[in-house]
Write a protein that holds these residues in place. Structure first.
Motif: not given
Length: 420
Positions: A283-287, A376-384
């Protein structure tokens, strides 16, 4: 202004400057969400705490921003905790989660005086007591409870049901045994309970039901064991907009409902209202993030489909393959052009399932165009990952028209540096 701007920056120029694929994060957006948390929760209600669920997106710079904004940090691994340690994040504001914490991770947490450790299973109690005794510490803990509430979301991100790998089931023989055990331990202090019912939730009814379940537990353990609950952590999971239905709702839609139900239950059960904690992440980073790609091959199969391949895919965004996640996108250098074609955005990996977006409306598209995928702020970089030996993208932070590099692009040598 014919190009797509994000954080007041021209995304086409960002692509030229830093290359693609490129993660772009808006610091202004993060601050807006943090301000909303402060205004509509922390300042609105007494005895409250908010922590950022760092698994959504964590870099050293992100940890610094969260610290400056006065929020705490929810970590779920030694690596996330170590990142916080390296930027001198306030340790008393860290909550350490995880369903299978190792002895090494617990030692790192206890040695560095984390604020709370959330116990996911009774096995952890003895590990924590032993490590805390070794360092002569007293560790604050919460018990993570599975409230038996089913949420309306993808089964892979539903966590509050009875059949879950997370949390301690609401079984008197288990939870009562755990409480009795820690009450008598010298190096452990039980503060209360935690629950998390799932991610990408747009309704508050499941939170209300979960609060009532846990409030019942609070009354039960007070009456039967004499334990007074000082803290209740209700997790996060508030949904954001990706594509199609589902719009991010104001924080107060969730927190007002949660607080209202908790106060109602505490009055009904004659309980003192505990400190209430929330853990928003996506909710803080996604959008607040986008990903930029350069378009390469365009493959038209007459009467079937047009595939448009980009220079990234599954390695930088596994969510479409993992969860059938849906995204919106724009051609950044043709933002004002009429969208009269339908294409499918394909990644470059050797996987048929490496499709980022099916049936996207775009203007006349050409190789070399820049595609911006939204939220793509959430669970993109962190799951790369480095699948197909593809280096991880750089991360750029933007704010009020200025840009700065916060994570360097990985090189081939970076991928090989640990290999013998």
């Amino acid at each position: 202004m014919s190009n797509f701007y994000f954080g007041e920056c021209d995304t086409v120029e960002l692509a030229k400057k830093y290359g693609t694929p490129l993660y772009v994060i808006s610091e202004d957006y993060i601050k807006e969400r943090c301000d909303e948390i402060k205004h509509d929760f922390l300042l609105k209600y007494k005895k409250t705490m908010a922590v950022y669920a760092s698994k959504a997106f964590l870099t050293k710079e992100m940890a610094r921003i969260i610290a400056r904004e006065g929020l705490g940090l929810d970590v779920v691994s030694g690596g996330e905790l170590y990142t916080a340690v390296k930027v001198n994040f306030p340790m008393d504001k860290i909550i350490f989660h995880g369903n299978n914490k190792t002895e090494e991770e617990l030692e790192l947490a206890i040695k560095n005086n984390v604020g709370r450790i959330v116990i996911d299973n009774l096995r952890e109690i003895d590990l924590i007591e032993k490590t805390a005794e070794k360092y002569d510490k007293r560790v604050n803990i919460l018990f993570r409870i599975s409230p038996g509430v089913n949420s309306h979301t993808h089964k892979y991100i539903s966590t509050g049901q009875v059949d879950s790998k997370f949390g301690i089931p609401l079984d008197d023989n288990i939870i009562h045994r755990g409480i009795k055990k820690v009450i008598n331990y010298k190096h452990i202090k039980l503060l209360g309970f935690h629950f998390h019912i799932g991610s990408q939730l747009f309704e508050n009814d499941t939170y209300i039901r979960a609060v009532r379940v846990i409030a019942g537990l609070m009354k039960e353990v007070k009456d039967e064991l004499g334990f007074i609950t000082k803290e209740l952590n209700t997790g996060g999971g508030y949904g954001i907009h990706y594509a199609g239905k589902g719009e991010r709702k104001p924080l107060k839609y969730f927190t007002d409902a949660i607080m209202g139900e908790l106060e109602k239950c505490c009055t009904e059960y004659n309980l003192e209202r505990p400190l209430l904690m929330i853990e928003p992440g996506r909710w803080i980073i996604g959008e607040g993030g986008i990903t930029l790609y350069t378009i390469g091959t365009i493959k038209n199969i007459p009467g079937v489909r047009t595939y448009v391949a980009v220079d990234g895919g599954m390695p930088d965004n596994p969510r479409p393959s993992l969860y059938s996640a849906k995204y919106e996108a724009v051609v950044a250098n043709k933002i004002l052009d009429e969208r009269n074609e339908i294409v499918t955005i394909a990644g470059k990996c050797c996987e048929t399932g490496d499709i980022l977006i099916w049936d996207l409306k775009v203007p006349k598209i050409e190789s070399g165009d820049i595609l911006a995928i939204i939220s793509t702020g959430a669970y993109n970089y962190s799951m790369a990952s480095n699948y197909n030996r593809i280096p991880k993208p750089a991360v750029v932070m933007v704010s009020q028209g200025k840009d700065k590099l916060i994570v360097k692009r990985e090189s081939y040598d970076d991928m090989l540096k640990n290999e013998i």
